[in-house]
Write a protein that holds these residues in place. Structure first.
Motif, short mmCIF file in Angstrom:
data_model
loop_
_atom_site.label_atom_id
_atom_site.label_comp_id
_atom_site.label_asym_id
_atom_site.label_seq_id
_atom_site.Cartn_x
_atom_site.Cartn_y
_atom_site.Cartn_z
N THR A 124 0.85 -1.18 0.00
CA THR A 124 0.00 0.00 0.00
C THR A 124 0.89 1.24 0.00
N GLN A 125 0.28 2.40 -0.18
CA GLN A 125 1.02 3.65 -0.20
C GLN A 125 1.06 4.28 1.19
N SER A 126 2.16 4.96 1.49
CA SER A 126 2.31 5.66 2.76
C SER A 126 3.18 6.90 2.53
N SER A 127 3.49 7.60 3.61
CA SER A 127 4.37 8.77 3.49
C SER A 127 5.78 8.36 3.07
N LEU A 128 6.12 7.10 3.20
CA LEU A 128 7.43 6.59 2.80
C LEU A 128 7.44 6.09 1.37
N GLY A 129 6.32 6.17 0.68
CA GLY A 129 6.16 5.58 -0.64
C GLY A 129 5.42 4.26 -0.50
N THR A 130 5.74 3.32 -1.35
CA THR A 130 5.10 2.00 -1.28
C THR A 130 5.72 1.19 -0.16
N VAL A 131 4.85 0.68 0.72
CA VAL A 131 5.31 -0.20 1.80
C VAL A 131 4.59 -1.54 1.64
N THR A 132 5.24 -2.60 2.06
CA THR A 132 4.60 -3.91 2.07
C THR A 132 4.09 -4.19 3.48
N TYR A 133 3.12 -5.08 3.59
CA TYR A 133 2.58 -5.42 4.90
C TYR A 133 2.39 -6.92 4.99
N SER A 134 2.36 -7.39 6.23
CA SER A 134 2.09 -8.78 6.52
C SER A 134 1.18 -8.84 7.74
N ILE A 135 0.07 -9.54 7.60
CA ILE A 135 -0.89 -9.69 8.69
C ILE A 135 -0.88 -11.14 9.13
N SER A 136 -0.63 -11.35 10.41
CA SER A 136 -0.63 -12.70 10.97
C SER A 136 -1.94 -12.94 11.70
N GLY A 137 -2.36 -14.19 11.75
CA GLY A 137 -3.57 -14.55 12.46
C GLY A 137 -3.95 -15.99 12.17
N TYR A 170 0.07 6.05 12.33
CA TYR A 170 0.03 7.35 11.67
C TYR A 170 1.35 8.10 11.77
N ALA A 171 1.97 8.11 12.92
CA ALA A 171 3.22 8.86 13.10
C ALA A 171 4.33 8.34 12.19
N ALA A 172 4.40 7.05 12.02
CA ALA A 172 5.48 6.46 11.23
C ALA A 172 5.17 6.43 9.73
N LEU A 173 3.88 6.21 9.37
CA LEU A 173 3.55 5.96 7.97
C LEU A 173 2.50 6.90 7.40
N ASN A 174 1.90 7.72 8.24
CA ASN A 174 0.81 8.60 7.82
C ASN A 174 -0.39 7.79 7.32
N ILE A 175 -0.58 6.62 7.89
CA ILE A 175 -1.76 5.79 7.63
C ILE A 175 -2.60 5.86 8.89
N ASN A 231 -11.55 -8.84 3.08
CA ASN A 231 -11.29 -7.59 2.38
C ASN A 231 -10.57 -6.67 3.35
N ILE A 232 -9.74 -5.79 2.79
CA ILE A 232 -8.90 -4.93 3.61
C ILE A 232 -8.97 -3.51 3.07
N GLU A 233 -8.93 -2.56 3.99
CA GLU A 233 -9.05 -1.13 3.63
C GLU A 233 -8.01 -0.35 4.41
N PHE A 234 -7.23 0.44 3.70
CA PHE A 234 -6.21 1.31 4.31
C PHE A 234 -6.73 2.73 4.26
N ILE A 235 -6.74 3.41 5.39
CA ILE A 235 -7.26 4.76 5.46
C ILE A 235 -6.09 5.73 5.58
N SER A 236 -5.88 6.52 4.52
CA SER A 236 -4.78 7.48 4.50
C SER A 236 -5.05 8.52 3.43
N ILE A 237 -4.12 9.46 3.29
CA ILE A 237 -4.27 10.47 2.25
C ILE A 237 -3.61 10.06 0.95
N TYR A 238 -3.06 8.85 0.89
CA TYR A 238 -2.33 8.39 -0.30
C TYR A 238 -3.19 7.46 -1.13
#
Length: 124
Positions: free
Chosen positions: A49-62, A98-103, A117-124
């Protein structure tokens, strides 16, 4: 002449304000949500997804339909883990990045036991 000034001021104000449009209640142009289409559920859930750092990858465990935490990666930097809380609609939300990624947050939903389904809430 004294009467002309207030009329001219009103005409200028009218044309200046006519360019503005009213947003519907509850809508903001500053925040957008990157919604990933419904996917088949397989842990870990990964993507980018996009963040203040540009494109970041994520991993969700569960496991099952219960996420444990989400971690973001940008190059060799790791952000997280961020935990999840379940809301009254049965969806899961994670905040604190938010402080680290602006998400502002991540919302994870499970329409059934085999998809998500997943939703990222940010300005990017």
């Amino acid at each position: 002449m004294k009467r002309l000034f207030p009329i001219a001021l009103l005409v200028c104000a009218f044309f200046t304000m006519s360019g503005f449009s009213v947003l519907p209640v509850g809508q903001s142009n500053l925040v957008k949500a990157a919604v990933k289409p419904t996917e088949n559920l397989s842990w870990p859930i990964t993507g980018s997804t996009q963040s203040s750092l540009g494109t970041v990858t994520y991993s969700i465990s569960g496991s099952g339909t219960t996420p444990s935490y989400i971690v973001f990666y940008s190059g060799s930097n790791v952000y997280g883990p961020y935990t999840w809380t379940q809301d009254s609609n049965g969806q899961w939300s994670s905040t604190g990045m938010y402080a680290a990624l602006n998400i502002s947050g991540v919302i994870l939903g499970f329409p059934n036991s085999s998809t998500y389904n997943i939703e990222f809430i940010s300005i990017y």
